[in-house]
Design an enzyme around this catalytic site. Structure first.
Site, mmCIF file in Angstrom:
data_model
loop_
_atom_site.group_PDB
_atom_site.id
_atom_site.type_symbol
_atom_site.label_atom_id
_atom_site.label_comp_id
_atom_site.label_asym_id
_atom_site.label_seq_id
_atom_site.Cartn_x
_atom_site.Cartn_y
_atom_site.Cartn_z
ATOM 1 C CG PHE A 282 -1.782 -0.532 -6.788
ATOM 2 C CD1 PHE A 282 -2.386 0.442 -7.559
ATOM 3 C CD2 PHE A 282 -2.436 -0.979 -5.635
ATOM 4 C CE1 PHE A 282 -3.609 0.987 -7.190
ATOM 5 C CE2 PHE A 282 -3.667 -0.435 -5.258
ATOM 6 C CZ PHE A 282 -4.248 0.568 -6.043
ATOM 7 C CG HIS B 161 -14.658 -0.058 -5.885
ATOM 8 N ND1 HIS B 161 -15.567 -0.120 -4.851
ATOM 9 C CD2 HIS B 161 -13.505 0.350 -5.313
ATOM 10 C CE1 HIS B 161 -14.980 0.240 -3.735
ATOM 11 N NE2 HIS B 161 -13.745 0.524 -3.981
ATOM 12 C CG ASP C 249 -2.261 0.731 0.945
ATOM 13 O OD1 ASP C 249 -2.190 1.917 0.569
ATOM 14 O OD2 ASP C 249 -3.336 0.141 1.120
HETATM 15 C C1 SAM Z 1 -10.972 1.125 -1.012
HETATM 16 S S1 SAM Z 1 -9.493 0.758 -0.136
HETATM 17 C C2 SAM Z 1 -9.575 -1.008 -0.018
HETATM 18 C C3 SAM Z 1 -8.771 -1.564 1.136
HETATM 19 C C4 SAM Z 1 -8.794 -3.075 1.317
HETATM 20 N N1 SAM Z 1 -8.213 -3.778 0.208
HETATM 21 C C5 SAM Z 1 -10.204 -3.570 1.579
HETATM 22 O O1 SAM Z 1 -10.824 -4.158 0.686
HETATM 23 O O2 SAM Z 1 -10.697 -3.368 2.699
HETATM 24 C C6 SAM Z 1 -8.249 1.060 -1.361
HETATM 25 C C7 SAM Z 1 -6.807 0.874 -0.858
HETATM 26 O O3 SAM Z 1 -5.909 1.067 -1.965
HETATM 27 C C8 SAM Z 1 -4.810 1.833 -1.533
HETATM 28 N N2 SAM Z 1 -4.253 2.538 -2.679
HETATM 29 C C9 SAM Z 1 -4.820 3.560 -3.363
HETATM 30 N N3 SAM Z 1 -4.016 3.944 -4.378
HETATM 31 C C10 SAM Z 1 -2.932 3.146 -4.313
HETATM 32 C C11 SAM Z 1 -1.750 3.047 -5.110
HETATM 33 N N4 SAM Z 1 -1.551 3.853 -6.157
HETATM 34 N N5 SAM Z 1 -0.830 2.106 -4.774
HETATM 35 C C12 SAM Z 1 -1.024 1.276 -3.717
HETATM 36 N N6 SAM Z 1 -2.137 1.314 -2.934
HETATM 37 C C13 SAM Z 1 -3.060 2.236 -3.229
HETATM 38 C C14 SAM Z 1 -5.401 2.765 -0.510
HETATM 39 O O4 SAM Z 1 -4.403 3.294 0.353
HETATM 40 C C15 SAM Z 1 -6.404 1.862 0.212
HETATM 41 O O5 SAM Z 1 -5.816 1.192 1.283
#
Ligand code: SAM
Length: 308
Positions: A219, A237, A191
């Site tokens: 990512f 999403h 993350d």
């Molecule tokens: C909607 S949350 C989902 C968290 C978890 N996977 C869940 O289902 O409960 C999206 C996650 O993606 C991470 N995230 C957003 N952009 C990202 C990036 N460019 N690289 C890595 N992680 C990222 C955010 O920090 C967050 O923790």
């Protein structure tokens, strides 16, 4: 009328969670005056507020004392492992206000959250600029995903694999649940760097720090770790179609041969978009996965399992 005035009930519950009503009552019933004093309620509204919670089915009242129902005790006492209130705390602190701008979002197509004034910035950059909001959001993700995470930890084909990485791991609940249910596995939570300390604290609290580690990274821009299984929970999403396909292709390209990608989200029926099980299977096949299927987890969440 019930739907139109639904915000009355919604905000009553959200304020109760914010004030810790159900945590206050976790040790047993409390008399009205003691409870309203401990919650800091003004006498003008105290009785109506608590009785509204009774009428909505969140509290019981007998004589002059209030107590939790079995459901609110299990899911809304902050000190119990089943606490789901993180999501409601976030709904109260952030989402409730944003929804007041729904009409504007529908007319302009622009986000109405923290990214409203700078759409070029990732919504997560804007959200994470405040440490309290960062922690609140990550806890909320654990609350909303915990049931599905337990199901994935048991249902996915873990037996034949050794390593996994959860992409966009948030506080780390999925990575932790997989490790707890499958003692032979070693995992990574990837993350954004800001998330690291909160992930590590959660892994340590659950006693899996020796097998689950945090990897800071983006990512989209950074290489993914080489593992047998990738999981992506509530990730696709957030992004447009091009970005969704790019993430699936990147996971496919990095996975070890025979490896698996597990995508999970609240999938909708096959006539809609954003997105259906059929859409996701199509994107996986396009990326090269030889086999893909959908499996229901709990509530609205299903997983799509792609095998390389
Ligand atoms: C909607 S949350 C989902 C968290 C978890 N996977 C869940 O289902 O409960 C999206 C996650 O993606 C991470 N995230 C957003 N952009 C990202 C990036 N460019 N690289 C890595 N992680 C990222 C955010 O920090 C967050 O923790």
């Amino acid at each position: 009328m019930q739907v139109g005035m639904g915000f009355w009930a919604s905000k009553t519950l959200l304020s109760a969670v914010e004030m810790g009503v159900f945590t206050e009552l976790a040790d047993g019933p409390r008399e009205f005056s003691e409870l309203s004093g401990r919650l800091g309620l003004h006498p003008r509204s105290a009785r109506d507020f608590l009785d509204a919670l009774v009428a909505l089915g969140f509290l019981h009242r007998s004589e002059n004392a209030y107590r939790n129902t079995p459901d609110t005790d299990l899911f809304l006492d902050r000190n119990k492992p089943g606490y789901l209130g993180g999501m409601l705390e976030m709904a109260n602190a952030r989402l409730f206000g944003f929804w007041n701008h729904l009409t504007e979002g529908l007319r302009t197509g622009q986000p109405q959250n923290e990214a409203k004034n700078d759409a070029a910035v990732s919504p997560f950059t804007a959200l994470y600029a405040d440490p309290a909001r960062l922690k609140g959001f990550l806890k909320a993700m654990s609350g909303i995903s915990h049931g599905a995470n337990l199901a994935i930890a048991r249902k996915a084909p873990w037996g034949k694999y050794q390593t996994y990485a959860d992409l966009g791991a948030a506080q780390g609940d999925l990575a932790v649940q997989i490790a707890l249910a499958n003692p032979h596995l070693r995992g990574i939570g990837l993350d954004l760097p800001e998330v690291g300390p909160i992930f590590e604290e959660y892994a340590a609290k659950n006693g899996v720090s020796d097998r689950v580690r945090f990897q800071p990274g983006n990512f989209f821009d950074d290489p993914l770790p080489a593992v047998d299984v990738f999981t992506m929970g509530h990730i696709l999403h957030d992004w447009n179609l091009e970005q969704k396909k790019m993430l699936i292709a990147k996971a496919f390209g990095t996975l070890n041969r025979g490896g698996t990608l597990v995508v999970y989200d609240s999938l909708i029926d096959d006539d809609g978009f954003d997105y259906t099980g059929a859409d996701c299977i199509g994107w996986m096949k396009e990326a090269g996965f030889r086999e893909a299927h959908v499996e229901h987890l709990i509530g609205p969440d299903s997983m799509v399992v792609g095998i390389k």
